[in-house]
Design a protein around this motif. Sequence first.
Motif, PDB file in Angstrom:
ATOM      1  N   ARG A 149     -56.946 -31.637  55.978  1.00 16.75           N
ATOM      2  CA  ARG A 149     -57.422 -30.479  56.193  1.00 16.75           C
ATOM      3  C   ARG A 149     -59.111 -30.478  56.155  1.00 16.75           C
ATOM      4  N   ARG A 177     -54.639 -21.381  48.603  1.00 14.73           N
ATOM      5  CA  ARG A 177     -55.638 -21.580  49.384  1.00 14.73           C
ATOM      6  C   ARG A 177     -56.822 -20.658  49.540  1.00 14.73           C
ATOM      7  N   GLU A 209     -59.753 -23.537  58.234  1.00 16.54           N
ATOM      8  CA  GLU A 209     -59.537 -24.914  58.032  1.00 16.54           C
ATOM      9  C   GLU A 209     -57.870 -25.364  58.276  1.00 16.54           C
ATOM     10  N   ASN A 210     -57.857 -26.693  58.915  1.00 14.55           N
ATOM     11  CA  ASN A 210     -56.594 -27.021  59.456  1.00 14.55           C
ATOM     12  C   ASN A 210     -56.817 -28.593  59.635  1.00 14.55           C
ATOM     13  N   PRO A 211     -55.964 -29.365  59.803  1.00 16.34           N
ATOM     14  CA  PRO A 211     -55.992 -30.642  60.302  1.00 16.34           C
ATOM     15  C   PRO A 211     -56.683 -30.726  61.705  1.00 16.34           C
ATOM     16  N   THR A 235     -51.676 -32.172  53.707  1.00 15.68           N
ATOM     17  CA  THR A 235     -50.572 -31.323  53.861  1.00 15.68           C
ATOM     18  C   THR A 235     -49.318 -32.308  53.906  1.00 15.68           C
TER      19      THR A 235
END
Length: 328
Positions: A149, A177, A209-211, A235
């Motif tokens: 992420r 998170r 926030e993320n891949p 993740t």
Amino acid sequence: MKALSSVRYIASFALGLGLAGQVAAAELELRAATIGSQQGIQMAGLNALAAHVAEATNNSADIKLFHSGSLGDQVSNIEAIDTRLLDVATIETPITTIDEDMGILSLPYLFRDREHVSNVLSGEIGQELKDKLQKQGYRVIGFYEGGFRHITNNSHAIEKPEDLDGLRIRTPGSRQRVEMFNAYGANASPLPYPELYSALQTGVFDGQENPLVEVEASRFYEVQDYLSLSGHVYTVGFLLMNESRFQDLDASVQQALLEGGEQAFEATVNFGEQADQSVVELVKENGMEVNEVDTDTFIAASQPLWDSFTEGLSQEARDMVQRIADLP
């Protein structure tokens, strides 16, 4: 509430069947669902699983795939697995609703790189995680990559935790998170994923926030100016099935599913590796500024969180954290 959830699930499933079109009936039809998009990393894994099962069983077993959350979110998918309305689901953070100890996998900077992830999930620890869930009635037919992420925002490049000070950051519905980003100095809060693009576009949130695969799939590059490659959490995804449902299947189908789970892991890792290159180029072409972070400062800010996040978990889980960290 659970009864209502089941009613909604049945209605969604019926709709999904209508949309799926007519296909030749197989001797066995299994249903698999994901919240991921049709072009996303979860579907890359499910497609690999379905292709292998069809080939290994000479098309006598067919896995019908439902994407984009058409059969509900991950929590309702777990409920559908419990009631055997659904056979397979892609489950990530909500795995902690089954076993809180699984939360150790979301500790910041627990995983160093994909080789480390593979050593953990393909070895003794990965088998222990599977066994732990099996005792609670769930079969993990395979792991898959959700991805490392990273942070995007509309204010400035993030190089150190203090650069997040005061930024409104959207997180998933995970206590860990939210607390993690608040510890970094952000003003973090959860929001359902389908609402995120609009919230970024209208300025309700400064960032998220993320891949990288999600930055592309959800076109966040259209509404964000900066991508900071923090890699703060990896993740781990679970291809999850009801254990009793799994045991009802012929041994040949069970074997095909487990082999397909391995294929799914490989497919998603390949997908993620390619995205590391292609998505960065894509967002740059669309005007985003991309930067590396000072990883050492983020790791230092994250270490105190390991104790607070594992407080209340089993001793076995706390010991596993150190075992994971010690693996090459």
